[in-house]
Design an enzyme around this catalytic site. Structure first.
Site, PDB file in Angstrom:
ATOM      1  N   GLY A  15       0.982  -1.255  -0.103  1.00 24.25           N
ATOM      2  CA  GLY A  15       0.063   0.046  -0.031  1.00 24.25           C
ATOM      3  C   GLY A  15       0.761   1.329   0.102  1.00 24.25           C
ATOM      4  CG  ASN A  96      -5.992 -11.556   3.635  1.00 24.20           C
ATOM      5  OD1 ASN A  96      -5.574 -11.159   4.666  1.00 24.20           O
ATOM      6  ND2 ASN A  96      -4.828 -11.910   2.781  1.00 24.20           N
ATOM      7  CB  VAL A 119      -3.517  -5.442  -4.227  1.00 25.87           C
ATOM      8  CG1 VAL A 119      -2.070  -6.096  -4.131  1.00 25.87           C
ATOM      9  CG2 VAL A 119      -3.924  -4.554  -5.001  1.00 25.87           C
ATOM     10  CG  ASN A 121      -2.254 -12.773  -2.898  1.00 27.94           C
ATOM     11  OD1 ASN A 121      -2.697 -12.806  -3.898  1.00 27.94           O
ATOM     12  ND2 ASN A 121      -1.097 -12.336  -2.818  1.00 27.94           N
ATOM     13  NE  ARG A 152       6.924 -11.381  -9.139  1.00 28.15           N
ATOM     14  CZ  ARG A 152       6.147 -11.567  -8.073  1.00 28.15           C
ATOM     15  NH1 ARG A 152       5.198 -12.444  -8.162  1.00 28.15           N
ATOM     16  NH2 ARG A 152       6.221 -10.854  -6.731  1.00 28.15           N
ATOM     17  CG  HIS A 176      -1.523 -13.553  -8.353  1.00 30.90           C
ATOM     18  ND1 HIS A 176      -0.405 -13.611  -9.183  1.00 30.90           N
ATOM     19  CD2 HIS A 176      -1.336 -13.205  -7.120  1.00 30.90           C
ATOM     20  CE1 HIS A 176       0.468 -13.076  -8.322  1.00 30.90           C
ATOM     21  NE2 HIS A 176      -0.079 -12.786  -7.065  1.00 30.90           N
TER      22      HIS A 176
HETATM   23  N1  LIG Z   1      -2.179  -9.445  -6.137  1.00 30.96           N
HETATM   24  C1  LIG Z   1      -0.780  -9.544  -5.955  1.00 30.96           C
HETATM   25  O1  LIG Z   1       0.041  -9.855  -7.061  1.00 30.96           O
HETATM   26  C2  LIG Z   1      -0.110  -9.307  -4.658  1.00 30.96           C
HETATM   27  C3  LIG Z   1       1.326  -9.039  -4.866  1.00 30.96           C
HETATM   28  C4  LIG Z   1       1.833  -8.673  -3.333  1.00 30.96           C
HETATM   29  C5  LIG Z   1       1.097  -8.837  -2.324  1.00 30.96           C
HETATM   30  N2  LIG Z   1      -0.261  -9.164  -2.646  1.00 30.96           N
HETATM   31  C6  LIG Z   1      -1.184  -9.225  -1.031  1.00 30.96           C
HETATM   32  O2  LIG Z   1      -1.316  -7.990  -0.619  1.00 30.96           O
HETATM   33  C7  LIG Z   1      -1.509  -7.885   0.859  1.00 30.96           C
HETATM   34  C8  LIG Z   1      -0.630  -6.873   1.456  1.00 30.96           C
HETATM   35  O3  LIG Z   1       0.571  -7.280   1.179  1.00 30.96           O
HETATM   36  P1  LIG Z   1       1.808  -6.442   2.089  1.00 30.96           P
HETATM   37  O4  LIG Z   1       3.032  -6.893   1.741  1.00 30.96           O
HETATM   38  O5  LIG Z   1       1.456  -4.898   1.854  1.00 30.96           O
HETATM   39  O6  LIG Z   1       1.384  -6.680   3.669  1.00 30.96           O
HETATM   40  P2  LIG Z   1       1.709  -5.858   4.965  1.00 30.96           P
HETATM   41  O7  LIG Z   1       1.440  -6.535   6.061  1.00 30.96           O
HETATM   42  O8  LIG Z   1       2.905  -5.112   4.774  1.00 30.96           O
HETATM   43  O9  LIG Z   1       0.359  -4.497   4.782  1.00 30.96           O
HETATM   44  C9  LIG Z   1      -0.880  -5.126   5.153  1.00 30.96           C
HETATM   45  C10 LIG Z   1      -1.645  -3.799   5.683  1.00 30.96           C
HETATM   46  O10 LIG Z   1      -2.988  -3.985   5.676  1.00 30.96           O
HETATM   47  C11 LIG Z   1      -3.360  -3.514   7.007  1.00 30.96           C
HETATM   48  N3  LIG Z   1      -4.728  -3.982   7.484  1.00 30.96           N
HETATM   49  C12 LIG Z   1      -5.095  -5.126   7.992  1.00 30.96           C
HETATM   50  N4  LIG Z   1      -6.071  -5.279   8.175  1.00 30.96           N
HETATM   51  C13 LIG Z   1      -6.935  -3.939   7.726  1.00 30.96           C
HETATM   52  C14 LIG Z   1      -8.199  -3.499   7.747  1.00 30.96           C
HETATM   53  N5  LIG Z   1      -9.166  -4.436   8.124  1.00 30.96           N
HETATM   54  N6  LIG Z   1      -8.119  -2.340   7.440  1.00 30.96           N
HETATM   55  C15 LIG Z   1      -7.269  -1.497   7.029  1.00 30.96           C
HETATM   56  N7  LIG Z   1      -6.061  -2.020   6.933  1.00 30.96           N
HETATM   57  C16 LIG Z   1      -5.896  -3.320   7.397  1.00 30.96           C
HETATM   58  C17 LIG Z   1      -2.331  -3.785   8.015  1.00 30.96           C
HETATM   59  O11 LIG Z   1      -2.260  -3.225   9.136  1.00 30.96           O
HETATM   60  C18 LIG Z   1      -0.989  -3.611   7.130  1.00 30.96           C
HETATM   61  O12 LIG Z   1      -0.483  -2.367   7.326  1.00 30.96           O
HETATM   62  C19 LIG Z   1      -1.368  -9.235   1.266  1.00 30.96           C
HETATM   63  O13 LIG Z   1      -2.636 -10.213   1.095  1.00 30.96           O
HETATM   64  C20 LIG Z   1      -0.390  -9.758   0.274  1.00 30.96           C
HETATM   65  O14 LIG Z   1      -0.683 -11.367  -0.033  1.00 30.96           O
HETATM   66  C21 LIG Z   1      -0.789  -9.355  -3.591  1.00 30.96           C
END
Ligand SMILES: NC(=O)c1ccc[n+]([C@@H]2O[C@H](COP(=O)([O-])OP(=O)(O)OC[C@H]3O[C@@H](n4cnc5c(N)ncnc54)[C@H](O)[C@@H]3O)[C@@H](O)[C@H]2O)c1
Length: 309
Positions: A15, A96, A119, A121, A152, A176
């Site tokens: 984010g 999630n 985004v 998962n 990638r 994905h």
């Molecule tokens: N689609 C893709 O290709 C792809 C690629 C990378 C990561 N992801 C996914 O994206 C997600 C985030 O990854 P990340 O590395 O940023 O993780 P991260 O842990 O660094 O960040 C996730 C954030 O979400 C916040 N959060 C949790 N519950 C919440 C809520 N109810 N309201 C608002 N915020 C909330 C957390 O406090 C945290 O800051 C994961 O599920 C990861 O698997 C998807």
């Protein structure tokens, strides 16, 4: 009026880095929202203070209050847990799903006309959750995976051939996850299909590395998953929408019969413009590619049936 882009989970790795890329491209004003007190405020202010150096007039705000997201044009949802070594994306499903339920209702209350980019998962199942819970039309709920997976693949092709990444295009369809479907026939270097440039075994090695691309990074990082390339991928999608570029990008879209798939989010080539997904391209696939896409869709179906969306 400048566009407004809110990022839920904006204090986290993907984010906050989305905010970074988007602000530095001056795509609009950015709101980072998260549940960890102080985290989005701190990162938001830090990013805002970089803008004079970057010469960008993007306003960046960090918050825990959804009122600050009101009337966003685009809302990116990255909220949720990320995987750790040994975990698959599917292991994140139940946690999630609950987070997505909480987030989507708040987002749509304050931004009923936004476009949602999902985004979190497991991506396709989370996009399906957001689509069903929001009640939005299908053009306004888009999952990010294919842009990342194909980036990638492009990076690996460029490294293998020693050519500029600018010369390389690649297509990756499907879900994905382990069932993603890279399409070498539609992947090119300066317009030449890679099937003309590399041995089959080399292509297979690069395809496998692409499939395992997320896990390769998780293994190195140990405490989290990839975020630079994922957030760059989201930013390309946001830019295509904000600038109404009509750009063809692989996105997870809700299919209503395309490719013979009904009522599921699967990665397919989409035209992204001001209305979100403006078209889904149905390209001709071989029987083998079609079977791989169906297998991918089946695994999404299995996941969404667990959470009942
Ligand atoms: N689609 C893709 O290709 C792809 C690629 C990378 C990561 N992801 C996914 O994206 C997600 C985030 O990854 P990340 O590395 O940023 O993780 P991260 O842990 O660094 O960040 C996730 C954030 O979400 C916040 N959060 C949790 N519950 C919440 C809520 N109810 N309201 C608002 N915020 C909330 C957390 O406090 C945290 O800051 C994961 O599920 C990861 O698997 C998807």
């Amino acid at each position: 009026m400048r566009k407004k882009i809110s990022i839920v989970g904006g204090g986290g790795n993907v984010g906050a880095t989305c905010g970074h890329w988007m602000a530095s491209k001056e795509l609009g004003d950015i709101v980072l929202i998260d549940v960890i007190p102080g985290l989005p405020q701190g990162k938001g202010l830090d990013l805002l203070e970089a803008m004079p150096i970057e010469k960008r007039d993007s306003f960046v705000l960090g918050t825990e209050d959804y009122k600050d997201t009101a009337n966003s044009d685009i809302v990116v949802i990255t909220a949720g847990i990320a995987r750790k070594p040994g975990m698959s994306r599917d292991d994140l499903l139940n946690t999630n799903y609950k987070i997505m339920q909480d987030v989507v209702s708040k987002v749509i209350t304050h931004s009923p006309n936004c476009i949602l980019i999902i985004v979190s998962n497991p991506l396709d199942a989370m996009a399906q959750t957001a689509y069903k819970l929001s009640g939005f039309s299908r053009n306004r709920v888009i999952g990010m995976a294919g842009v990342l997976d194909s980036a990638r693949f492009r990076a690996f092709i460029a490294m293998e051939l020693g050519v500029s990444v600018e010369n390389v295009t690649a297509f990756v369809l499907g879900g994905h996850g382990d069932t993603m479907v890279p399409l070498p026939r539609y992947s090119t270097v300066a317009g030449v299909p890679i099937t003309e440039l590399m041995e089959k075994s080399t292509i297979e090695r690069l395809v496998q590395r692409t499939r395992d691309g997320g896990a390769e990074i998780v293994k190195y990082l140990k405490t989290g998953s990839a975020y630079y390339a994922p957030s760059a991928a989201v930013t390309e999608m946001v830019e295509a929408i904000i600038k109404d570029k009509k750009k063809i990008l692989p996105c997870a879209a809700y299919l209503e019969g395309e490719y013979g798939i009904q009522g599921l989010f699967v990665g397919v080539p989409c035209k992204l413009g001001a209305r979100g997904i403006e078209d889904v391209w149905e390209i001709r696939l071989t029987d083998e590619e079609m079977a791989a896409l169906k297998k991918s869709a089946d695994s999404v179906k299995e996941l969404v049936s667990v959470v009942g969306v």
